[in-house]
Design an enzyme around this catalytic site. Structure first.
Site, mmCIF file in Angstrom:
data_model
loop_
_atom_site.group_PDB
_atom_site.id
_atom_site.type_symbol
_atom_site.label_atom_id
_atom_site.label_comp_id
_atom_site.label_asym_id
_atom_site.label_seq_id
_atom_site.Cartn_x
_atom_site.Cartn_y
_atom_site.Cartn_z
ATOM 1 N N PRO A 2 12.539 -0.786 -30.465
ATOM 2 C CG PRO A 2 12.326 -2.117 -32.426
ATOM 3 C CD PRO A 2 12.727 -2.016 -31.028
ATOM 4 C CD GLU A 3 8.729 3.581 -27.821
ATOM 5 O OE1 GLU A 3 8.154 4.458 -27.880
ATOM 6 O OE2 GLU A 3 9.297 3.353 -26.455
#
Length: 274
Positions: A2-3
Site C-alpha cells: 500500500p502506497e
DNA sequence: AGTGAGGCCTGAAAGC
DNA sequence: TGCTTTCAGGCCTCAC
C-alpha cells in the site's frame, strides 16, 4: 504494497461502508505489530462514535467523539476487510472492530503495519507525523520546495522520492513510475536535478497518484468479494516489475532494466530516462 | 547531520 | 518431489 493511492482508496471504502458508526466491541488477537498495540487500546475506543476519517501520508486516521484518534498503518502486507456480519476469521486477522454498521478486520501477515491511538489534539506530535513531509496533493508542494529540499543532498533521486520527510506517500512502485514519466534516471544524484525537473517530478507525482486513486476506486467496485477483502488492485504500471519488456511510452524499443538501490528494486528505461 | 546498512516478518517463488 | 534460499518492501534503529 500500500502506497498513498491504496491507502486513500481503503480509507474511502471504510468510510463509505461504516461511516459514523459506533464501536461496540474490539478484539485484539495479536498486538505484536511493528509497534505494539497499547494494552488499553480496546477500552479507549469502546463505545465511541467515529466522527472523521483522514489519510495522512500512508496512515489512516479515524477520529472518535471521545477526543481520541485511531492510527492505522498497513505496512507492506496489511489489509482491511469489511463485513456486514460476524466473519469467519482467518490466519493473521489481528484486530477486529465490531461497529453498529459492520465489522472491520485488520489482517497483516508480515506485521509491518501498526495500530495505535492518541489524543486527537496530540496527533501531529506523534512520531509518525512529527517529521512528515508534504502531501503530494498539498498546494505547498512546489518545485521550489522540492528543489530546496534535495538540492544539497548526496543521495539518488529515487531514494529522495522515498524519503517520507520530503514528500509523504510515495513508495517503491510509484517512485519508479514517477521517474519514468519525468525522464529522469533513478540513479541521478539529487544535486544534478534542475528546478525544471523538480516541476516535472511534482506534476508527474500528482498525475501518477491521481490515476491510481481513480483506478483504485473503480477497481474496488469490481473487486469487493464475498470475503470482504479490500486487497490491492493491479495498477497499470509502465516500468515497475516490467524487466525486459519494451518501453511502453515511446518508440525507443528499449527494454526496461531493473537495478537495486539501497536494497530496493528500481525499474527504468535506459533510453528515455537521462 | 547526513547517509547507508541491517532488521523486523511471512509467504510466494526460485533454486537445488 | 521436497527441502532450502531468496526476495518483497515501509520504516525504524544503529553505526560510520
Amino acid at each position: 504494497m500500500p502506497e498513498l493511492p491504496e491507502v486513500e482508496t481503503i480509507k474511502n471504502a471504510v468510510q463509505k461502508s461504516i461511516a459514523n458508526a459506533n464501536i461496540s466491541k474490539v478484539e485484539v488477537f495479536c498486538n505484536k505489530l511493528r509497534i505494539k498495540i497499547p494494552e488499553n487500546f480496546s477500552t479507549q475506543v469502546l463505545g465511541a462514535k467515529i466522527v472523521d476519517y483522514k489519510r495522512i501520508g500512508k496512515y489512516i486516521v479515524i477520529a472518535l467523539d471521545n477526543q481520541k484518534s485511531i492510527i492505522i498503518h498497513l505496512g507492506m502486507s496489511g489489509k482491511i476487510k469489511i463485513f456486514e456480519t460476524q466473519p469467519e476469521l482467518i490466519k493473521h486477522d489481528h484486530v477486529v472492530f465490531y461497529t453498529s454498521n459492520g465489522v472491520v478486520v485488520y489482517n497483516d501477515p508480515r506485521r509491518f503495519g501498526l495500530i495505535d491511538i492518541c489524543e486527537s489534539k496530540e496527533l501531529f506530535n506523534k512520531v509518525y507525523f512529527a517529521k512528515m513531509g508534504i502531501d503530494p496533493f498539498d498546494k505547498k508542494l512546489t518545485q521550489q520546495y522540492l528543489f530546496e529540499k534535495i538540492n544539497n543532498k548526496r543521495i539518488d533521486i529515487k531514494t529522495a522520492l522515498l524519503d517520507q520527510s520530503i514528500i509523504n506517500g510515495i513508495g517503491n512502485i510509484y517512485a519508479s513510475e514517477i521517474l519514468y514519466l519525468s525522464k529522469i534516471l533513478p540513479t541521478r544524484n539529487c544535486d544534478k536535478i534542475s528546478l525544471e525537473e523538480c516541476k516535472a517530478l511534482v506534476d508527474n507525482a500528482r498525475i501518477v497518484l491521481n490515476q491510481a486513486i481513480e483506478k483504485g476506486g473503480s477497481t474496488l467496485r469490481d473487486y469487493q468479494k464475498p470475503d470482504g477483502s479490500l486487497g490491492y488492485f493491479q495498477n497499470m504500471h509502465c516500468v515497475y516489475n516490467k524487466t525486459g519488456q519494451k518501453c511502453p511510452k515511446c518508440n525507443c524499443n528499449e527494454a526496461i532494466v531493473k537495478i537495486v538501490q539501497k536494497g530496493r528494486s528500481s525499474f527504468y528505461c535506459p533510453t528515455k530516462q537521462k
